[in-house]
Motif scaffolding. Structure first.
Motif, PDB file in Angstrom:
ATOM      1  N   UNK A 124       6.312   1.016  -4.256  1.00 49.23           N
ATOM      2  CA  UNK A 124       5.958   1.633  -2.979  1.00 49.23           C
ATOM      3  C   UNK A 124       7.570   2.116  -2.394  1.00 49.23           C
ATOM      4  N   UNK A 177      -9.059   4.495  -1.312  1.00 51.06           N
ATOM      5  CA  UNK A 177      -8.491   4.735  -2.601  1.00 51.06           C
ATOM      6  C   UNK A 177      -9.680   4.467  -3.702  1.00 51.06           C
ATOM      7  N   UNK A 220       0.549   5.790  -4.912  1.00 52.10           N
ATOM      8  CA  UNK A 220      -0.615   5.330  -4.127  1.00 52.10           C
ATOM      9  C   UNK A 220      -1.967   6.188  -4.469  1.00 52.10           C
ATOM     10  N   UNK A 221      -3.041   5.452  -5.005  1.00 50.59           N
ATOM     11  CA  UNK A 221      -4.166   6.147  -5.330  1.00 50.59           C
ATOM     12  C   UNK A 221      -5.146   6.291  -4.262  1.00 50.59           C
ATOM     13  N   UNK A 261      -4.721  -0.013 -11.071  1.00 53.10           N
ATOM     14  CA  UNK A 261      -5.340   1.265 -10.272  1.00 53.10           C
ATOM     15  C   UNK A 261      -6.491   1.205  -9.538  1.00 53.10           C
ATOM     16  N   UNK A 284      -0.850   7.917 -17.635  1.00 53.14           N
ATOM     17  CA  UNK A 284      -1.478   7.285 -16.739  1.00 53.14           C
ATOM     18  C   UNK A 284      -3.227   7.762 -16.909  1.00 53.14           C
ATOM     19  N   UNK A 289      -0.425  10.282  -5.830  1.00 53.12           N
ATOM     20  CA  UNK A 289      -0.150   9.447  -6.761  1.00 53.12           C
ATOM     21  C   UNK A 289       1.425   9.525  -7.430  1.00 53.12           C
ATOM     22  N   UNK A 340      -5.584  -0.176  -6.193  1.00 54.16           N
ATOM     23  CA  UNK A 340      -5.274   1.383  -5.927  1.00 54.16           C
ATOM     24  C   UNK A 340      -3.944   1.507  -5.648  1.00 54.16           C
ATOM     25  N   UNK A 341      -3.002   0.906  -6.650  1.00 56.25           N
ATOM     26  CA  UNK A 341      -1.625   0.975  -6.851  1.00 56.25           C
ATOM     27  C   UNK A 341      -1.241   1.395  -8.068  1.00 56.25           C
ATOM     28  N   UNK A 342      -0.363   2.435  -8.390  1.00 52.92           N
ATOM     29  CA  UNK A 342      -0.076   3.124  -9.504  1.00 52.92           C
ATOM     30  C   UNK A 342       1.066   2.267 -10.079  1.00 52.92           C
TER      31      UNK A 342
END
Lengths: 316, 316
Positions: free
Chosen positions: A46, B303, B274-275, A269, A310, B269, A273-275
């Motif tokens: 982030x 998300x 962030x998704x 993900x 991804x 993204x 919900x984090x890439x």
């Protein structure tokens, strides 16, 4: 050899405050079924540049005296360190020259230029030589990606934040490549909470540090070998300085398979919900194959992944 | 009709503290080129269930007296409210029955069961009737997705946090569907910072509230019309209660196209790592088509997106 101290890390925290995101710990209550919650994620993805590297770069630039800093900075990197130095330089309004190999994906070159940096493209294998020339030409200061006390101290601020947020943490899992991140975090944790277990994580396919710690000295794996892993941010090897830190602060080092890494990217993900880039997901991968008792924090070190890769990983 | 007050929102914040993630504001320095930073993201996608809904559900359940709560709770939802009620119930150790249409994607049914809820599958269009039957059979309390003061007050805690983190915010952009989120956030903001511009956002293809606010009363769009948008969490319509709040707290309502929404999912993204589900990305989409002067916070409301759809959107 003088190692980084908790005072260095605290000074770094003061320097970067307000310029670098104070990342939260994200609880992962899905991770352990119906039992007590045991896992938290530290999402360095982030950060404005999508990776922890901005902490060390910012601290290194902030530590320069004004006259030196005004001459600008130089870095060589095809990865997150490039964006980190470019971003930190932009915050100080100084020039950054970033030396990148010609084969660097255009998306990474463009991202680095977003922060106003001058990108100097060079032939493969010529990065260090070209960077040295740029330093000679511009009088700028070289900011190394991990082999520098100020960089290590900057990354160590993550350790301070973990102790602030979870004073009763039992285990922290950290990706290991050049070793700056694990050196810094481990330094902070061992000073503040010596009983915390600090675990480094490497891909099986780039496990030079795991082998080095076993035999007691750094070992060299060929770049061809290290390039096999999908975790393209974990292909560096420790310097003398970081290896000395790692020997002191790591309680153990766990290696993870390529499939473990891909599964962790998917889990981050779809559940958090984090890439995560593959390199950023190895600590969760390690938790999945070798969880320890008690409360664990895994470092999600970065999220800069190509959309096509991804998508491929998400498809399983 | 009695509307939710700032005191209700503050009481909700006390109830949910420690059980619901206090989300950070994520700076988006890439968003405005080289000028001053103007955009922050409030990532409710980082909640344990991946969406803001847990705030309202938790506050509603926490507000029940012990004897009533012990009878369990009931909800009907195929979306984030299902997981929110299931999760909040699990934190209280009480039974949750969640009524879901048989056509609900298996991934959402499974996610709801993750939190220990009893899922009751029903025919399409029968959700409310079946939920009423479950309430009659079990004595449980129905937790509505938005049409309840405790739910609105719970969502409003996001507004408190925004003011704490950016006291000088000028504009807040919020997705609008049933209107609970915007009602709650707007209530908090207008009480604490009446000068803040509160902007609702809808998809053009489900813009019933935009039309309703223009004509001064709720208007009904057919579910067939509303189902056209990719933003599947924004297909509900306000209740009398939420419409009254929206008339009071929204300064304007912006509509965004399907392409705007997809571009915002990609930007979140690739730049914020962030998704976002499409519904969660509409506020950033609105910022992209109609940014206002000064400092803006956009709510990333959730998300929970299928991997295949995310991959399709990322491919552009």
């Amino acid at each position: 050899m003088q190692q980084v101290t908790i005072d260095d890390v605290r000074a770094a925290a003061d320097r970067i405050r307000g310029s670098v995101l104070r990342t939260p710990l994200i609880p992962a209550p899905w991770a352990d079924g119906e039992g007590d919650q045991r896992l938290w994620i530290k999402p360095e993805s982030l950060q404005s540049i999508g990776a922890f590297k901005v902490r060390g770069a910012f601290n290194a630039i902030a530590s320069l005296d004004d006259a030196t800093r005004a001459r600008g900075v130089v870095a060589f990197s095809s990865g997150n360190h490039a964006q980190a130095v470019a971003y930190a330089a932009s915050r100080y309004g100084i020039t950054a020259h970033i030396v990148m190999p010609v084969e660097t994906p255009e998306i990474k070159v463009a991202a680095t230029r977003t922060w106003g940096a001058e990108v100097v493209l060079c032939a493969a294998g010529q990065r260090e030589a070209v960077a040295a020339q740029v330093v000679a030409d511009t009088g700028g200061v070289l900011i190394p990606p991990f082999d520098h006390p100020d960089v290590i101290a900057g990354q160590g601020t993550i350790g301070l934040e973990i102790v602030e947020d979870t004073p009763d943490v039992d285990t922290v899992m950290v990706p290991v490549s050049g070793g700056g991140l694990a050196s810094g975090i481990g330094t902070a944790l061992k000073a503040l909470r010596p009983e915390v277990r600090v675990i480094g994580v490497e891909p099986e396919l780039a496990a030079d540090t795991a082998e080095g710690l076993r035999v007691g000295h750094p070992v060299d794996w060929s770049i061809e070998d290290r390039n096999r892993t999908i975790a393209d941010g974990l292909r560096s090897q420790p310097s003398e300085l970081t290896f000395a830190h790692l020997r002191r602060v790591l309680d153990e080092l766990i290696t993870v398979s390529e499939n473990d890494i891909r599964a962790a990217v998917r889990e981050l993900a779809m559940r958090a919900h984090l890439i995560a880039e593959p390199s950023g997901a190895v600590a969760l991968a390690a938790y999945r194959v070798a969880a320890r008792p008690g409360k664990t924090v895994v470092i999600l070190s970065g999220g800069n992944v190509e959309p096509a890769l991804l998508s491929e990983i998400l498809a399983g």
